[in-house]
Scaffold this motif. Sequence first.
Motif, PDB file in Angstrom:
ATOM      1  N   GLU A 185       0.843  -1.183   0.000  1.00  0.00           N
ATOM      2  CA  GLU A 185       0.000   0.000   0.000  1.00  0.00           C
ATOM      3  C   GLU A 185       0.885   1.242   0.000  1.00  0.00           C
ATOM      4  OE1 GLU A 185      -3.459  -2.025   2.787  1.00  0.00           O
ATOM      5  OE2 GLU A 185      -2.296  -0.365   3.594  1.00  0.00           O
ATOM      6  N   ILE A 186       0.397   2.287  -0.635  1.00  0.00           N
ATOM      7  CA  ILE A 186       1.103   3.572  -0.650  1.00  0.00           C
ATOM      8  C   ILE A 186       0.098   4.650  -0.268  1.00  0.00           C
ATOM      9  CG2 ILE A 186       2.387   5.232  -2.052  1.00  0.00           C
ATOM     10  CD1 ILE A 186       3.151   2.831  -3.866  1.00  0.00           C
ATOM     11  N   PRO A 187       0.270   5.304   0.885  1.00  0.00           N
ATOM     12  CA  PRO A 187       1.222   4.980   1.953  1.00  0.00           C
ATOM     13  C   PRO A 187       0.775   3.733   2.721  1.00  0.00           C
ATOM     14  CG  PRO A 187      -0.174   6.796   2.644  1.00  0.00           C
ATOM     15  CD  PRO A 187      -0.548   6.474   1.227  1.00  0.00           C
ATOM     16  N   LYS A 188       1.706   3.174   3.516  1.00  0.00           N
ATOM     17  CA  LYS A 188       1.396   1.978   4.300  1.00  0.00           C
ATOM     18  C   LYS A 188       0.171   2.227   5.175  1.00  0.00           C
ATOM     19  CE  LYS A 188       5.735  -0.507   4.802  1.00  0.00           C
ATOM     20  NZ  LYS A 188       6.785  -0.934   5.714  1.00  0.00           N
ATOM     21  N   GLU A 246      -5.421  -0.176  -5.540  1.00  0.00           N
ATOM     22  CA  GLU A 246      -6.604   0.419  -6.166  1.00  0.00           C
ATOM     23  C   GLU A 246      -7.021  -0.355  -7.417  1.00  0.00           C
ATOM     24  OE1 GLU A 246      -6.172   4.787  -6.300  1.00  0.00           O
ATOM     25  OE2 GLU A 246      -4.907   4.540  -4.515  1.00  0.00           O
ATOM     26  N   LYS A 247      -6.064  -0.959  -8.115  1.00  0.00           N
ATOM     27  CA  LYS A 247      -6.371  -1.824  -9.266  1.00  0.00           C
ATOM     28  C   LYS A 247      -7.146  -3.057  -8.795  1.00  0.00           C
ATOM     29  CE  LYS A 247      -2.795  -4.092 -10.617  1.00  0.00           C
ATOM     30  NZ  LYS A 247      -1.471  -4.408 -11.178  1.00  0.00           N
ATOM     31  N   TYR A 248      -6.717  -3.666  -7.680  1.00  0.00           N
ATOM     32  CA  TYR A 248      -7.429  -4.824  -7.137  1.00  0.00           C
ATOM     33  C   TYR A 248      -8.854  -4.420  -6.746  1.00  0.00           C
ATOM     34  CZ  TYR A 248      -2.539  -6.331  -6.233  1.00  0.00           C
ATOM     35  OH  TYR A 248      -1.208  -6.625  -6.334  1.00  0.00           O
ATOM     36  N   LEU A 249      -8.972  -3.310  -6.021  1.00  0.00           N
ATOM     37  CA  LEU A 249     -10.292  -2.857  -5.563  1.00  0.00           C
ATOM     38  C   LEU A 249     -11.201  -2.486  -6.731  1.00  0.00           C
ATOM     39  CD1 LEU A 249      -9.157  -0.764  -2.479  1.00  0.00           C
ATOM     40  CD2 LEU A 249     -10.631  -2.792  -2.411  1.00  0.00           C
ATOM     41  N   LYS A 250     -10.643  -1.862  -7.757  1.00  0.00           N
ATOM     42  CA  LYS A 250     -11.442  -1.471  -8.925  1.00  0.00           C
ATOM     43  C   LYS A 250     -12.033  -2.696  -9.624  1.00  0.00           C
ATOM     44  CE  LYS A 250     -11.300   1.260 -13.144  1.00  0.00           C
ATOM     45  NZ  LYS A 250     -10.466   1.997 -14.099  1.00  0.00           N
ATOM     46  N   SER A 251     -11.324  -3.836  -9.565  1.00  0.00           N
ATOM     47  CA  SER A 251     -11.813  -5.052 -10.229  1.00  0.00           C
ATOM     48  C   SER A 251     -13.140  -5.538  -9.640  1.00  0.00           C
ATOM     49  CB  SER A 251     -10.764  -6.170 -10.177  1.00  0.00           C
ATOM     50  OG  SER A 251     -10.683  -6.748  -8.885  1.00  0.00           O
ATOM     51  N   VAL A 252     -13.436  -5.134  -8.397  1.00  0.00           N
ATOM     52  CA  VAL A 252     -14.720  -5.499  -7.779  1.00  0.00           C
ATOM     53  C   VAL A 252     -15.625  -4.285  -7.611  1.00  0.00           C
ATOM     54  CG1 VAL A 252     -13.877  -7.582  -6.626  1.00  0.00           C
ATOM     55  CG2 VAL A 252     -13.740  -5.368  -5.442  1.00  0.00           C
ATOM     56  N   GLY A 253     -15.269  -3.188  -8.258  1.00  0.00           N
ATOM     57  CA  GLY A 253     -16.127  -2.011  -8.277  1.00  0.00           C
ATOM     58  C   GLY A 253     -15.973  -1.064  -7.099  1.00  0.00           C
ATOM     59  N   CYS A 272      -8.184  -8.000   0.657  1.00  0.00           N
ATOM     60  CA  CYS A 272      -7.713  -9.376   0.474  1.00  0.00           C
ATOM     61  C   CYS A 272      -8.552 -10.135  -0.558  1.00  0.00           C
ATOM     62  CB  CYS A 272      -7.633 -10.133   1.797  1.00  0.00           C
ATOM     63  SG  CYS A 272      -9.188 -10.315   2.677  1.00  0.00           S
ATOM     64  N   MET A 273      -9.887  -9.994  -0.488  1.00  0.00           N
ATOM     65  CA  MET A 273     -10.750 -10.699  -1.450  1.00  0.00           C
ATOM     66  C   MET A 273     -10.649 -10.054  -2.828  1.00  0.00           C
ATOM     67  SD  MET A 273     -12.904 -13.304  -1.578  1.00  0.00           S
ATOM     68  CE  MET A 273     -12.136 -13.747  -3.127  1.00  0.00           C
ATOM     69  N   ALA A 274     -10.501  -8.746  -2.880  1.00  0.00           N
ATOM     70  CA  ALA A 274     -10.328  -8.072  -4.170  1.00  0.00           C
ATOM     71  C   ALA A 274      -9.050  -8.553  -4.855  1.00  0.00           C
ATOM     72  CB  ALA A 274     -10.299  -6.555  -3.981  1.00  0.00           C
ATOM     73  N   PHE A 275      -8.004  -8.799  -4.080  1.00  0.00           N
ATOM     74  CA  PHE A 275      -6.750  -9.326  -4.635  1.00  0.00           C
ATOM     75  C   PHE A 275      -6.976 -10.709  -5.257  1.00  0.00           C
ATOM     76  CE2 PHE A 275      -3.081 -12.147  -3.752  1.00  0.00           C
ATOM     77  CZ  PHE A 275      -2.209 -11.643  -4.705  1.00  0.00           C
TER      78      PHE A 275
END
Length: 152
Positions: free
Chosen positions: A19-22, A31-38, A46-49
């Motif tokens: 994460e940036i920042p931690k 944010e790419k992982y989170l965007k994949s689930v809207g 963790c689930m978005a990843f």
Amino acid sequence: MTLRSKSLEIAQSQIGVQEIPKNSNAGPAVEKYLKSVGLGKGYAWCMAFVYWSVKEASLQLNVANPLAKTAGVLSMFNEMVKLRVTTPQPGDFFIMDFGHGAGHTGFVEKILPNGKLQTIEGNTNDEGSREGYEVARRYDRKISQMKGFIRF
């Protein structure tokens, strides 16, 4: 190559992403992982990843993504009844239930001796937090601590 093995390969390629920042649940990769689930930044991921890894693998293999589009660990477990298993294999993902709607997930990479798993998890850290700051490989998750596993 199977969807499970490709998903695991993609997850492995993300080890060390932080994460940036931690401790912000933000940053370009998160944010790419989170965007994949809207979702936007700031959510547990963790689930978005896991979902993003399977989505990327399904796109590369030109097959359908069998997972529900959710960032909720327990929501995924509840939606994927037909894919639930109790004995893990590499490429499955685990479901942990801490009560009150709190959960954690990640990929099973290997089955270790003494009922433990080698895993790849997002939103964790070396201390094992379910609200950590990175994608990391863990060696200490106990099979007995799992609510179950999803095999796709």
